[in-house]
Design an enzyme around this catalytic site. Structure first.
Site, PDB file in Angstrom:
ATOM      1  N   ASP A 136      -0.043  -0.373  13.893  1.00  0.00           N
ATOM      2  CA  ASP A 136       0.785  -1.544  14.230  1.00  0.00           C
ATOM      3  C   ASP A 136       1.283  -2.206  12.944  1.00  0.00           C
ATOM      4  O   ASP A 136       0.482  -2.474  12.036  1.00  0.00           O
ATOM      5  CB  ASP A 136      -0.031  -2.578  15.021  1.00  0.00           C
ATOM      6  N   GLU A 153       2.040 -12.152  -5.850  1.00  0.00           N
ATOM      7  CA  GLU A 153       1.861 -10.768  -5.389  1.00  0.00           C
ATOM      8  C   GLU A 153       1.315  -9.910  -6.526  1.00  0.00           C
ATOM      9  O   GLU A 153       0.422  -9.082  -6.337  1.00  0.00           O
ATOM     10  CB  GLU A 153       3.199 -10.182  -4.914  1.00  0.00           C
ATOM     11  N   LYS A 184      11.431  12.944  11.045  1.00  0.00           N
ATOM     12  CA  LYS A 184      10.638  11.937  10.332  1.00  0.00           C
ATOM     13  C   LYS A 184       9.214  12.470  10.112  1.00  0.00           C
ATOM     14  O   LYS A 184       8.617  12.272   9.067  1.00  0.00           O
ATOM     15  CB  LYS A 184      10.604  10.637  11.146  1.00  0.00           C
ATOM     16  N   ARG A 186      10.083   1.522   4.709  1.00  0.00           N
ATOM     17  CA  ARG A 186      10.245   2.283   5.954  1.00  0.00           C
ATOM     18  C   ARG A 186       8.959   2.157   6.751  1.00  0.00           C
ATOM     19  O   ARG A 186       7.865   2.122   6.173  1.00  0.00           O
ATOM     20  CB  ARG A 186      10.477   3.755   5.650  1.00  0.00           C
ATOM     21  N   ILE A 187       9.107   2.114   8.062  1.00  0.00           N
ATOM     22  CA  ILE A 187       7.914   2.053   8.905  1.00  0.00           C
ATOM     23  C   ILE A 187       7.320   3.457   8.993  1.00  0.00           C
ATOM     24  O   ILE A 187       8.027   4.417   9.321  1.00  0.00           O
ATOM     25  CB  ILE A 187       8.268   1.493  10.300  1.00  0.00           C
ATOM     26  N   LEU A 188       6.039   3.568   8.665  1.00  0.00           N
ATOM     27  CA  LEU A 188       5.386   4.879   8.665  1.00  0.00           C
ATOM     28  C   LEU A 188       4.929   5.253  10.076  1.00  0.00           C
ATOM     29  O   LEU A 188       4.447   4.397  10.834  1.00  0.00           O
ATOM     30  CB  LEU A 188       4.189   4.851   7.715  1.00  0.00           C
ATOM     31  N   HIS A 208       2.413  -7.660   1.513  1.00  0.00           N
ATOM     32  CA  HIS A 208       3.437  -8.204   2.402  1.00  0.00           C
ATOM     33  C   HIS A 208       3.717  -9.653   1.999  1.00  0.00           C
ATOM     34  O   HIS A 208       2.780 -10.432   1.775  1.00  0.00           O
ATOM     35  CB  HIS A 208       2.940  -8.130   3.843  1.00  0.00           C
ATOM     36  N   SER A 256       8.432  -4.023  -8.866  1.00  0.00           N
ATOM     37  CA  SER A 256       7.699  -4.978  -9.716  1.00  0.00           C
ATOM     38  C   SER A 256       6.206  -4.989  -9.376  1.00  0.00           C
ATOM     39  O   SER A 256       5.370  -5.181 -10.252  1.00  0.00           O
ATOM     40  CB  SER A 256       8.306  -6.377  -9.630  1.00  0.00           C
ATOM     41  N   ASN A 257       5.864  -4.767  -8.107  1.00  0.00           N
ATOM     42  CA  ASN A 257       4.434  -4.664  -7.767  1.00  0.00           C
ATOM     43  C   ASN A 257       3.835  -3.378  -8.336  1.00  0.00           C
ATOM     44  O   ASN A 257       2.687  -3.376  -8.787  1.00  0.00           O
ATOM     45  CB  ASN A 257       4.232  -4.733  -6.253  1.00  0.00           C
TER      46      ASN A 257
HETATM   47  C1  GAR Z   1       7.761  -7.406  -2.402  1.00  0.00           C
HETATM   48  O1  GAR Z   1       8.044  -8.765  -2.252  1.00  0.00           O
HETATM   49  C2  GAR Z   1       6.861  -6.919  -1.290  1.00  0.00           C
HETATM   50  O2  GAR Z   1       5.914  -7.868  -0.892  1.00  0.00           O
HETATM   51  C3  GAR Z   1       7.864  -6.660  -0.208  1.00  0.00           C
HETATM   52  O3  GAR Z   1       8.964  -6.075  -0.851  1.00  0.00           O
HETATM   53  C4  GAR Z   1       9.022  -6.570  -2.180  1.00  0.00           C
HETATM   54  C5  GAR Z   1       9.068  -5.383  -3.119  1.00  0.00           C
HETATM   55  O4  GAR Z   1       9.307  -5.810  -4.422  1.00  0.00           O
HETATM   56  N1  GAR Z   1       7.332  -5.801   0.789  1.00  0.00           N
HETATM   57  C6  GAR Z   1       7.663  -5.884   2.070  1.00  0.00           C
HETATM   58  O5  GAR Z   1       8.453  -6.680   2.505  1.00  0.00           O
HETATM   59  C7  GAR Z   1       6.963  -4.876   2.957  1.00  0.00           C
HETATM   60  N2  GAR Z   1       7.179  -5.194   4.317  1.00  0.00           N
HETATM   61  P1  GAR Z   1       8.991  -4.864  -5.638  1.00  0.00           P
HETATM   62  O6  GAR Z   1       9.731  -3.542  -5.360  1.00  0.00           O
HETATM   63  O7  GAR Z   1       9.547  -5.559  -6.830  1.00  0.00           O
HETATM   64  O8  GAR Z   1       7.511  -4.669  -5.714  1.00  0.00           O
END
Ligand code: GAR
Length: 216
Positions: free
Chosen positions: A145, A176, A67, A93-95, A111, A15-16
């Site tokens: 980090d 967001e 990885k 995933r953590i990069l 975030h 969605s973002n």
């Molecule tokens: C969003 O809420 C984003 O902030 C979060 O995952 C969701 C993805 O939604 N991201 C994290 O938690 C990163 N650590 P989306 O696929 O609909 O954009």
């Protein structure tokens, strides 16, 4: 001035990503998405990209020897496509630090918390368990980090007594979607100055509540 070329990395719903696609559809928006990359082949965000005519590819770590090799393939795809800014949009995933260092100052993330509170996963659940009265979302530069890079923009959202993990996630998400395109616009318009790991913005207008920080 030509558009800033974005590579968006996702893991799921997207969605973002859609908010960025919609923003880029405005001819006045100073950025364009040139590739969408997912670590999951069935991520709905890949469909969203294809529907918008954007190249969409998935990379599976299982098909790579390590990885590092997996992230090198992603890196090569981003560079082949001429990406200037990587946008992590629900990439779960953590990069690795080599990948991150290669894109330092050129990679941002959204975030679902008011960083530096609640880095990592289950942010809404943890904010509720701690009895917080506010939560929010943050767009920040990515550093090795986790969830620790310089903050670009944030929205604070009140928590109600009857909120649950799900209602809170639903409340935060529309913020967001406003915050992320706005952060991309600030970068594309070269309005950001990083001084001692703090973001300074020329003419910052809070995209949600009106002007909170007049021109600096
Ligand atoms: C969003 O809420 C984003 O902030 C979060 O995952 C969701 C993805 O939604 N991201 C994290 O938690 C990163 N650590 P989306 O696929 O609909 O954009």
């Amino acid at each position: 001035m030509s558009n800033l070329k974005l590579g968006v990395m996702i893991s799921g719903r997207g969605s973002n990503l859609q908010a960025l696609i919609d923003a880029c559809a405005d001819p006045g928006f100073p950025a364009e998405i040139v590739v969408v990359i997912s670590n999951k082949a069935d991520a709905y965000g890949l469909e969203r990209a294809r529907m918008a005519g954007i190249k969409a590819v998935s990379f599976s770590q299982k098909k790579h020897s390590s990885k590092e090799a997996y992230e090198q393939s992603i890196d090569a795809e981003l560079r082949d496509m001429g990406v200037e800014l990587v946008c992590l949009a629900g990439y779960m995933r953590i990069l690795g630090s080599d990948f991150v260092k290669g894109w330092i100052d050129h990679m941002i993330n959204i975030h679902p918390s008011l960083l530096p509170a609640y880095k990592g996963l289950n942010t809404h659940k943890r904010a509720l368990e701690d009895g917080c009265r506010f939560t929010g979302c943050t767009v920040h530069y990515v550093v090795p980090d986790l969830d620790s890079g310089p903050i670009i923009s944030q929205a604070a959202i009140p928590i109600s007594m009857d909120d649950t993990n799900e209602t809170l996630a639903d409340k935060v998400l529309p913020y967001e979607h406003k915050l992320y395109p706005y952060a991309v616009k600030l970068i594309a318009e070269k309005r950001i100055n990083l001084i001692n790991n703090v973001v300074h913005i020329k003419g910052y207008e809070d995209p949600i509540n009106g002007v909170i920080n007049p021109a600096v």
